[in-house]
Design an enzyme around this catalytic site. Structure first.
Site, short mmCIF file in Angstrom:
data_model
loop_
_atom_site.label_atom_id
_atom_site.label_comp_id
_atom_site.label_asym_id
_atom_site.label_seq_id
_atom_site.Cartn_x
_atom_site.Cartn_y
_atom_site.Cartn_z
N ARG A 1 21.93 42.94 33.91
CA ARG A 1 22.71 42.59 32.72
C ARG A 1 23.93 41.74 33.12
O ARG A 1 24.28 40.80 32.42
CB ARG A 1 23.18 43.86 31.99
CG ARG A 1 22.04 44.59 31.31
CD ARG A 1 22.42 46.00 30.90
NE ARG A 1 23.42 46.06 29.86
CZ ARG A 1 24.06 47.17 29.50
NH1 ARG A 1 23.81 48.31 30.12
NH2 ARG A 1 24.94 47.15 28.53
N ARG B 1 25.99 35.26 22.48
CA ARG B 1 25.73 35.49 23.90
C ARG B 1 25.04 34.30 24.56
O ARG B 1 24.75 34.35 25.76
CB ARG B 1 24.86 36.73 24.08
CG ARG B 1 25.66 38.01 24.39
CD ARG B 1 24.66 39.17 24.47
NE ARG B 1 25.10 40.29 25.24
CZ ARG B 1 25.61 41.41 24.74
NH1 ARG B 1 25.84 41.53 23.47
NH2 ARG B 1 25.90 42.42 25.53
N ARG C 1 21.18 55.79 26.62
CA ARG C 1 20.76 54.38 26.63
C ARG C 1 20.04 54.07 27.94
O ARG C 1 20.63 54.19 29.02
CB ARG C 1 21.99 53.46 26.49
CG ARG C 1 22.46 53.36 25.07
CD ARG C 1 23.69 52.51 24.94
NE ARG C 1 23.57 51.15 25.47
CZ ARG C 1 24.47 50.19 25.28
NH1 ARG C 1 25.56 50.45 24.57
NH2 ARG C 1 24.29 49.00 25.79
N LYS D 1 34.19 45.94 24.85
CA LYS D 1 34.21 45.21 23.58
C LYS D 1 34.10 46.18 22.39
O LYS D 1 34.88 46.12 21.46
CB LYS D 1 33.07 44.19 23.51
CG LYS D 1 33.10 43.16 24.64
CD LYS D 1 31.98 42.14 24.50
CE LYS D 1 30.59 42.69 24.71
NZ LYS D 1 30.26 43.05 26.09
N ARG E 1 28.77 56.12 31.45
CA ARG E 1 28.31 56.23 30.06
C ARG E 1 26.85 56.68 30.00
O ARG E 1 26.46 57.42 29.11
CB ARG E 1 28.49 54.89 29.34
CG ARG E 1 28.09 54.96 27.87
CD ARG E 1 28.47 53.71 27.10
NE ARG E 1 27.65 52.57 27.45
CZ ARG E 1 27.82 51.34 26.96
NH1 ARG E 1 28.79 51.11 26.10
NH2 ARG E 1 27.03 50.36 27.34
#
Ligand code: B4P
Length: 191
Positions: free
Chosen positions: A146, A89, A134, A14, A128
């Site tokens: 998640r 969300r 993160r 996204k 990533r």
């Protein structure tokens, strides 16, 4: 105005695609994930609260998220439209967004979901995580949480906008440019 919800599971691309869409269509990109990370980096009370949820792969409570989103929209009224990335969300977030846009006689033009399977997501996010710093990208069990949260709490948002014929899916696997091409085909019908 063209108001797009860019939708999809975590790591579906996204943020990657929103950056490209903004360049081409000149809309304002609002990413709730980026807003939370900005607050986290600056150690604001909002950032400290969001961190406890984000680190576990859980959603930040609706009351906090909706307030932050509303402030961002209110600050940016004179734009050609918005790309909402990572918001809504939950169903309450979707309802709040409809009310917020409705105050200016605006509405969502379309929700476009990037369709990506679970294993691809896990592999992208672990990749990533090697460089992003993160916490929610480095642990596979948090990534899988998640994905589970997305299926349970977020995917009903697709059906919510589908009831009024505003939801659509595009294939989110392939090169970034190929996916961007698919998105532009849909965007060109909206602008
Ligand atoms: P977000 O920041 O929204 O993060 P995301 O879902 O991980 O990212 P995205 O789908 O944008 O993927 P990206 O382009 O980066 O949320 C993080 C957290 O914030 C949530 O878990 C939650 O705790 C909180 N939060 C945010 N919004 C909230 C809300 N509304 N309510 C409550 N809580 C909220 O792409 C991912 C990776 O894939 C990148 O490394 C990218 O390079 C790679 N990639 C992209 N496209 C690719 C392709 N085509 N092929 C291969 N790799 C690709």
């Amino acid at each position: 105005m063209t108001n797009l919800i860019l939708f999809g599971p975590p790591g579906s691309g996204k943020g990657t695609q929103a950056t490209k869409l903004v360049e081409k269509y000149g809309l304002l990109h609002i990413s709730t994930g980026d807003l939370f990370r900005y607050n986290l980096k600056n150690n604001t009370p909002l950032g400290q609260e969001a961190k406890t949820y984000m680190d576990k792969g859980a959603l930040v409570p609706d009351s906090v998220t909706i307030k932050m989103l509303k402030a961002k929209v209110d600050e940016n009224k004179n734009v050609g439209g918005y790309i909402f990335d990572g918001f809504p969300r939950t169903i309450p977030q979707a309802e709040a967004l409809n009310i917020l846009l409705g105050e200016d006689n605006e509405s969502i033009s379309a929700l476009i979901a990037l369709d990506v399977d679970d294993e691809e997501i896990v592999s992208r996010l672990l990749e990533r995580g090697k460089t992003s710093g993160r916490a929610d990208d480095t642990d596979e069990s948090i990534i899988r949480n998640r994905i589970a949260v997305y299926k349970k709490e977020t995917s009903p948002v697709y059906d919510y906008y589908n009831e009024t014929g505003h939801s659509m899916k595009i294939k989110g696997i392939g090169s970034i440019d190929d996916i961007f091409g698919r998105l532009c085909n849909e965007m060109d019908k909206l602008v």
